[in-house]
Design a protein around this motif. Structure first.
Motif, PDB file in Angstrom:
ATOM      1  N   LEU A  49       3.320  -1.464   3.729  1.00  0.00           N
ATOM      2  CA  LEU A  49       2.918  -0.651   2.223  1.00  0.00           C
ATOM      3  C   LEU A  49       3.554   1.241   2.613  1.00  0.00           C
ATOM      4  CD1 LEU A  49       1.612   0.697  -0.618  1.00  0.00           C
ATOM      5  CD2 LEU A  49      -0.347   1.320   1.092  1.00  0.00           C
ATOM      6  N   PRO A  78       5.011  -2.780  -1.562  1.00  0.00           N
ATOM      7  CA  PRO A  78       3.797  -2.128  -2.045  1.00  0.00           C
ATOM      8  C   PRO A  78       4.867  -0.719  -2.104  1.00  0.00           C
ATOM      9  CG  PRO A  78       2.697  -3.479  -0.873  1.00  0.00           C
ATOM     10  CD  PRO A  78       3.789  -3.743  -0.575  1.00  0.00           C
ATOM     11  N   ILE A  80       3.792   3.178  -3.300  1.00  0.00           N
ATOM     12  CA  ILE A  80       2.910   4.909  -3.980  1.00  0.00           C
ATOM     13  C   ILE A  80       3.159   5.451  -3.884  1.00  0.00           C
ATOM     14  CG2 ILE A  80       0.723   5.534  -4.170  1.00  0.00           C
ATOM     15  CD1 ILE A  80      -0.368   3.322  -2.560  1.00  0.00           C
ATOM     16  N   LYS A 100       4.017   0.657  -7.258  1.00  0.00           N
ATOM     17  CA  LYS A 100       2.933  -0.364  -7.682  1.00  0.00           C
ATOM     18  C   LYS A 100       1.607   0.845  -8.420  1.00  0.00           C
ATOM     19  CE  LYS A 100      -0.361  -3.763  -6.869  1.00  0.00           C
ATOM     20  NZ  LYS A 100       0.174  -4.532  -7.696  1.00  0.00           N
ATOM     21  N   ARG A 101       1.899   1.992  -7.321  1.00  0.00           N
ATOM     22  CA  ARG A 101       1.114   3.403  -7.690  1.00  0.00           C
ATOM     23  C   ARG A 101       0.990   4.289  -8.527  1.00  0.00           C
ATOM     24  NH1 ARG A 101      -4.709   1.823  -8.881  1.00  0.00           N
ATOM     25  NH2 ARG A 101      -4.567   4.707  -9.360  1.00  0.00           N
ATOM     26  N   CYS A 115      -5.919   3.843  -4.473  1.00  0.00           N
ATOM     27  CA  CYS A 115      -4.342   3.764  -4.809  1.00  0.00           C
ATOM     28  C   CYS A 115      -3.820   2.176  -3.583  1.00  0.00           C
ATOM     29  CB  CYS A 115      -3.168   4.230  -4.975  1.00  0.00           C
ATOM     30  SG  CYS A 115      -3.575   5.042  -5.796  1.00  0.00           S
ATOM     31  N   ILE A 116      -4.941   2.785  -2.761  1.00  0.00           N
ATOM     32  CA  ILE A 116      -4.003   1.755  -1.487  1.00  0.00           C
ATOM     33  C   ILE A 116      -4.501  -0.028  -2.269  1.00  0.00           C
ATOM     34  CG2 ILE A 116      -4.435   1.003   0.923  1.00  0.00           C
ATOM     35  CD1 ILE A 116      -4.366   3.817   1.356  1.00  0.00           C
ATOM     36  N   ASP A 118      -5.471  -0.994  -4.379  1.00  0.00           N
ATOM     37  CA  ASP A 118      -4.881  -2.274  -4.908  1.00  0.00           C
ATOM     38  C   ASP A 118      -3.720  -2.759  -4.960  1.00  0.00           C
ATOM     39  OD1 ASP A 118      -6.501  -1.687  -8.017  1.00  0.00           O
ATOM     40  OD2 ASP A 118      -4.939   0.188  -8.349  1.00  0.00           O
ATOM     41  N   CYS A 119      -2.777  -2.467  -3.754  1.00  0.00           N
ATOM     42  CA  CYS A 119      -1.995  -3.331  -3.127  1.00  0.00           C
ATOM     43  C   CYS A 119      -2.285  -4.534  -2.047  1.00  0.00           C
ATOM     44  CB  CYS A 119      -1.346  -2.166  -2.214  1.00  0.00           C
ATOM     45  SG  CYS A 119      -0.305  -0.811  -3.399  1.00  0.00           S
ATOM     46  N   PHE A 120      -3.613  -4.144  -2.295  1.00  0.00           N
ATOM     47  CA  PHE A 120      -3.506  -5.874  -0.966  1.00  0.00           C
ATOM     48  C   PHE A 120      -4.776  -6.493  -2.187  1.00  0.00           C
ATOM     49  CE2 PHE A 120      -2.826  -2.197   1.496  1.00  0.00           C
ATOM     50  CZ  PHE A 120      -1.252  -3.036   2.206  1.00  0.00           C
TER      51      PHE A 120
END
Length: 121
Positions: A49, A78, A80, A100-101, A115-116, A118-120
């Motif tokens: 990330l 991803p 952010i 991604k966010r 947010c983190i 959401d990436c996984f």
């Protein structure tokens, strides 16, 4: 599974605070204080990330994202964006580029973790 996060942030205080928070949340963190170093670290370590500021001298966040997306050696990582830019047009531009966010500063730990996560999926 250990998650490696690359944090690209030019403000020393913000970078150190986010790094400490992420470390306490059991993430492995590498940091860069500018976009040029961030792109180099992304290529070297292929993090899981990337959290990237937008407003930086040299390469801004948009340019960092574009370089990473255009490099065939880098898998889809991803990203952010962490920024003080809160206009809808900024957010729309970032999302169109594949972020991604979009995280507006200042933010709290629950928002960052959401947010983190959401990436996984």
């Amino acid at each position: 599974m250990e998650v490696l996060i690359l944090l690209i942030e030019d403000n020393d205080t913000i970078r150190e605070n986010i790094e400490e928070i992420l470390t306490l949340e059991n993430f492995k963190v590498i940091t860069a204080n500018n976009g040029i170093t961030g792109v180099a670290l992304a290529k070297k370590y292929l993090p899981d990330l990337i959290i990237c500021d937008i407003l930086m001298s040299g390469l801004d966040g948009y340019e960092v994202l574009t370089q990473l997306k255009n490099d065939p050696q880098i898998p889809s990582i991803p990203v952010i964006f962490s920024t003080s830019k809160f206009e809808n047009s900024d957010k729309e531009r970032a999302l169109a580029l594949g972020v991604k966010r979009y995280l507006v500063k200042p933010f709290d730990l629950p928002t960052l973790m959401e947010c983190i996560n959401d990436c996984f999926p």
